[in-house]
Design a protein around this motif. Structure first.
Motif, PDB file in Angstrom:
ATOM      1  N   LYS A 179      90.247 -42.766  68.901  1.00 39.60           N
ATOM      2  CA  LYS A 179      90.832 -41.438  69.002  1.00 39.60           C
ATOM      3  C   LYS A 179      91.113 -41.093  70.460  1.00 39.60           C
ATOM      4  O   LYS A 179      90.429 -41.540  71.362  1.00 39.60           O
ATOM      5  N   ARG A 180      92.090 -40.240  70.654  1.00 40.40           N
ATOM      6  CA  ARG A 180      92.450 -39.833  72.010  1.00 40.40           C
ATOM      7  C   ARG A 180      91.497 -38.747  72.486  1.00 40.40           C
ATOM      8  O   ARG A 180      91.160 -37.817  71.754  1.00 40.40           O
ATOM      9  N   PHE A 181      91.058 -38.851  73.740  1.00 41.13           N
ATOM     10  CA  PHE A 181      90.194 -37.834  74.312  1.00 41.13           C
ATOM     11  C   PHE A 181      90.930 -36.489  74.368  1.00 41.13           C
ATOM     12  O   PHE A 181      92.166 -36.453  74.496  1.00 41.13           O
ATOM     13  N   PRO A 182      90.207 -35.378  74.312  1.00 41.11           N
ATOM     14  CA  PRO A 182      90.845 -34.081  74.553  1.00 41.11           C
ATOM     15  C   PRO A 182      91.505 -34.078  75.932  1.00 41.11           C
ATOM     16  O   PRO A 182      91.037 -34.749  76.857  1.00 41.11           O
ATOM     17  N   ASP A 183      92.571 -33.326  76.057  1.00 40.14           N
ATOM     18  CA  ASP A 183      93.334 -33.280  77.307  1.00 40.14           C
ATOM     19  C   ASP A 183      92.423 -32.946  78.488  1.00 40.14           C
ATOM     20  O   ASP A 183      91.690 -31.954  78.457  1.00 40.14           O
ATOM     21  N   ARG A 184      92.453 -33.789  79.515  1.00 36.66           N
ATOM     22  CA  ARG A 184      91.720 -33.624  80.773  1.00 36.66           C
ATOM     23  C   ARG A 184      90.195 -33.683  80.610  1.00 36.66           C
ATOM     24  O   ARG A 184      89.465 -33.430  81.552  1.00 36.66           O
ATOM     25  N   TRP A 185      89.730 -34.022  79.438  1.00 36.42           N
ATOM     26  CA  TRP A 185      88.288 -34.090  79.185  1.00 36.42           C
ATOM     27  C   TRP A 185      87.583 -35.020  80.159  1.00 36.42           C
ATOM     28  O   TRP A 185      86.477 -34.755  80.622  1.00 36.42           O
ATOM     29  N   ASN A 186      88.251 -36.130  80.489  1.00 31.68           N
ATOM     30  CA  ASN A 186      87.616 -37.179  81.273  1.00 31.68           C
ATOM     31  C   ASN A 186      87.440 -36.823  82.745  1.00 31.68           C
ATOM     32  O   ASN A 186      86.691 -37.502  83.465  1.00 31.68           O
ATOM     33  N   ILE A 187      88.066 -35.760  83.239  1.00 31.14           N
ATOM     34  CA  ILE A 187      87.992 -35.492  84.684  1.00 31.14           C
ATOM     35  C   ILE A 187      86.820 -34.583  85.055  1.00 31.14           C
ATOM     36  O   ILE A 187      86.575 -34.357  86.239  1.00 31.14           O
ATOM     37  N   TYR A 188      86.101 -34.074  84.061  1.00 32.31           N
ATOM     38  CA  TYR A 188      84.996 -33.161  84.346  1.00 32.31           C
ATOM     39  C   TYR A 188      83.652 -33.848  84.152  1.00 32.31           C
ATOM     40  O   TYR A 188      83.492 -34.701  83.275  1.00 32.31           O
ATOM     41  N   ASP A 189      82.672 -33.450  84.971  1.00 36.17           N
ATOM     42  CA  ASP A 189      81.311 -33.938  84.773  1.00 36.17           C
ATOM     43  C   ASP A 189      80.866 -33.632  83.352  1.00 36.17           C
ATOM     44  O   ASP A 189      81.191 -32.574  82.798  1.00 36.17           O
ATOM     45  N   ASN A 190      80.092 -34.538  82.787  1.00 32.60           N
ATOM     46  CA  ASN A 190      79.621 -34.339  81.421  1.00 32.60           C
ATOM     47  C   ASN A 190      78.764 -33.092  81.289  1.00 32.60           C
ATOM     48  O   ASN A 190      78.946 -32.289  80.371  1.00 32.60           O
ATOM     49  N   VAL A 191      77.808 -32.952  82.185  1.00 32.15           N
ATOM     50  CA  VAL A 191      76.829 -31.877  82.100  1.00 32.15           C
ATOM     51  C   VAL A 191      76.613 -31.270  83.475  1.00 32.15           C
ATOM     52  O   VAL A 191      76.575 -31.980  84.483  1.00 32.15           O
ATOM     53  N   GLY A 192      76.463 -29.938  83.514  1.00 26.18           N
ATOM     54  CA  GLY A 192      76.032 -29.292  84.735  1.00 26.18           C
ATOM     55  C   GLY A 192      74.514 -29.282  84.794  1.00 26.18           C
ATOM     56  O   GLY A 192      73.835 -29.991  84.038  1.00 26.18           O
ATOM     57  N   ARG A 193      73.970 -28.496  85.687  1.00 29.26           N
ATOM     58  CA  ARG A 193      72.516 -28.302  85.744  1.00 29.26           C
ATOM     59  C   ARG A 193      72.173 -26.971  85.094  1.00 29.26           C
ATOM     60  O   ARG A 193      73.014 -26.067  85.046  1.00 29.26           O
ATOM     61  N   ASP A 194      70.954 -26.858  84.565  1.00 34.17           N
ATOM     62  CA  ASP A 194      70.567 -25.580  83.995  1.00 34.17           C
ATOM     63  C   ASP A 194      70.552 -24.543  85.114  1.00 34.17           C
ATOM     64  O   ASP A 194      70.065 -24.790  86.214  1.00 34.17           O
ATOM     65  N   ILE A 195      71.129 -23.372  84.814  1.00 34.19           N
ATOM     66  CA  ILE A 195      71.374 -22.350  85.825  1.00 34.19           C
ATOM     67  C   ILE A 195      70.073 -21.634  86.160  1.00 34.19           C
ATOM     68  O   ILE A 195      69.435 -21.039  85.286  1.00 34.19           O
ATOM     69  N   GLU A 196      69.686 -21.691  87.411  1.00 38.17           N
ATOM     70  CA  GLU A 196      68.412 -21.124  87.857  1.00 38.17           C
ATOM     71  C   GLU A 196      68.310 -19.647  87.472  1.00 38.17           C
ATOM     72  O   GLU A 196      69.260 -18.877  87.631  1.00 38.17           O
ATOM     73  N   GLY A 197      67.167 -19.261  86.946  1.00 35.04           N
ATOM     74  CA  GLY A 197      66.944 -17.875  86.552  1.00 35.04           C
ATOM     75  C   GLY A 197      67.471 -17.538  85.181  1.00 35.04           C
ATOM     76  O   GLY A 197      67.356 -16.401  84.727  1.00 35.04           O
ATOM     77  N   THR A 198      68.059 -18.513  84.495  1.00 34.49           N
ATOM     78  CA  THR A 198      68.577 -18.315  83.139  1.00 34.49           C
ATOM     79  C   THR A 198      68.099 -19.471  82.273  1.00 34.49           C
ATOM     80  O   THR A 198      67.466 -20.407  82.750  1.00 34.49           O
ATOM     81  N   ARG A 199      68.452 -19.425  80.998  1.00 33.44           N
ATOM     82  CA  ARG A 199      68.152 -20.531  80.084  1.00 33.44           C
ATOM     83  C   ARG A 199      69.375 -21.416  79.860  1.00 33.44           C
ATOM     84  O   ARG A 199      69.330 -22.345  79.053  1.00 33.44           O
ATOM     85  N   PHE A 200      70.486 -21.125  80.516  1.00 34.05           N
ATOM     86  CA  PHE A 200      71.753 -21.779  80.191  1.00 34.05           C
ATOM     87  C   PHE A 200      71.917 -23.143  80.851  1.00 34.05           C
ATOM     88  O   PHE A 200      71.595 -23.329  82.020  1.00 34.05           O
ATOM     89  N   VAL A 201      72.470 -24.086  80.084  1.00 31.31           N
ATOM     90  CA  VAL A 201      72.958 -25.339  80.647  1.00 31.31           C
ATOM     91  C   VAL A 201      74.360 -25.570  80.081  1.00 31.31           C
ATOM     92  O   VAL A 201      74.550 -25.649  78.872  1.00 31.31           O
ATOM     93  N   PRO A 202      75.375 -25.603  80.945  1.00 37.81           N
ATOM     94  CA  PRO A 202      76.756 -25.796  80.479  1.00 37.81           C
ATOM     95  C   PRO A 202      77.134 -27.276  80.439  1.00 37.81           C
ATOM     96  O   PRO A 202      76.702 -28.070  81.278  1.00 37.81           O
ATOM     97  N   PHE A 203      77.948 -27.645  79.483  1.00 39.41           N
ATOM     98  CA  PHE A 203      78.434 -29.021  79.409  1.00 39.41           C
ATOM     99  C   PHE A 203      79.759 -29.039  78.663  1.00 39.41           C
ATOM    100  O   PHE A 203      80.104 -28.099  77.950  1.00 39.41           O
ATOM    101  N   LYS A 204      80.521 -30.128  78.863  1.00 39.89           N
ATOM    102  CA  LYS A 204      81.768 -30.270  78.118  1.00 39.89           C
ATOM    103  C   LYS A 204      81.446 -30.744  76.713  1.00 39.89           C
ATOM    104  O   LYS A 204      80.326 -31.158  76.417  1.00 39.89           O
ATOM    105  N   THR A 205      82.426 -30.700  75.824  1.00 39.35           N
ATOM    106  CA  THR A 205      82.135 -31.050  74.440  1.00 39.35           C
ATOM    107  C   THR A 205      81.716 -32.513  74.322  1.00 39.35           C
ATOM    108  O   THR A 205      82.367 -33.408  74.879  1.00 39.35           O
ATOM    109  N   PRO A 206      80.622 -32.767  73.619  1.00 37.46           N
ATOM    110  CA  PRO A 206      80.314 -34.157  73.284  1.00 37.46           C
ATOM    111  C   PRO A 206      81.363 -34.675  72.300  1.00 37.46           C
ATOM    112  O   PRO A 206      82.022 -33.899  71.616  1.00 37.46           O
TER     113      PRO A 206
END
Length: 229
Positions: free
Chosen positions: A20-47
């Motif tokens: 299958k073809r990757f989503p548009d521009r999916w490959n140019i972004y880091d897979n996962v960020g770091r969990d944001i200090e002072g919050t519970r959030f961790v952002p990432f692109k779609t698996p």
């Protein structure tokens, strides 16, 4: 989720052909960020489901799916308890994969470019995250959030939570999100909307004040008065 951002993969032309073809521009972004200090959030692109990588000459360690994300979390001694999926499709992976890892899953279909106009989605997101983080059983567990790239819709809703619930300024929320995600938010109108949300939050009267004001302004009913419909 760690002190390092994860590598991304730039496919060669022949890598685009099989599977299958990757989503548009999916490959140019880091897979996962770091969990944001002072919050519970961790952002990432779609698996992506394993079928997206079939036939591609791509190192296994760079194939990003639900299982690989959970392995990253385990290696970092982190635990993801809730994942909020903001993509407007169900084709990227099977949502049942999260349950296999004991992770709660919430789907909020967010069309691209317009989540700042969908206050219903903002409030649904805030409500779900608040309920999760305020539950003592979820103490210390992270809230994973992703859209296609884990950047614009993801950034907007995380920042709205930080502004509306945690009391951050828009500038601080945006700056922190971009730093921990490892990429700047690309939708300028989202940033403008976040500053507007901060102003609304700052100028809004607490509900107690509104109730007191209404009580003072309400006409008093004298003894013996009859109120007609």
């Amino acid at each position: 989720m760690s002190n390092n951002h994860y590598n991304y993969y730039r496919p060669r032309p022949h890598d685009r052909l099989p599977g299958k073809r990757f989503p548009d521009r999916w490959n140019i972004y880091d897979n996962v960020g770091r969990d944001i200090e002072g919050t519970r959030f961790v952002p990432f692109k779609t698996p992506l489901d394993s079928s997206f990588f079939d036939g591609k000459n791509m190192p296994e360690e760079l194939q990003f799916g639900v299982k690989s994300l959970m392995n990253m979390a385990k290696q970092a001694n982190k635990q993801i308890g809730l994942v909020v999926d903001l993509t407007n499709t169900d084709r990227y992976y099977k949502k049942t994969e999260w349950a296999d890892h004991g992770v709660k899953y919430l789907k909020l279909n967010c069309p691209g470019h317009e989540v700042n106009e969908r206050e219903d989605l903002v409030q649904d997101f805030i409500k779900a995250v608040k309920e999760f983080v305020e539950d003592p059983e979820n103490e210390g567990k992270l809230v994973g959030v992703h859209c296609t790239h884990g950047l614009n819709r993801t950034g907007y809703l995380i920042c709205r939570y930080m502004i509306d619930v945690d009391g951050y300024t828009a500038a601080d929320a945006i700056s922190m999100f971009e730093y921990y995600r490892g990429h700047p938010m690309e939708r300028e109108h989202y940033k403008v909307s976040l500053y507007e949300a901060e102003v609304r939050k700052r100028t809004a009267k607490p509900s107690g004040e509104i109730q007191e004001k209404n009580e003072k302004e309400a006409p008093r009913k004298e003894s013996g008065d009859v109120v007609s419909n």
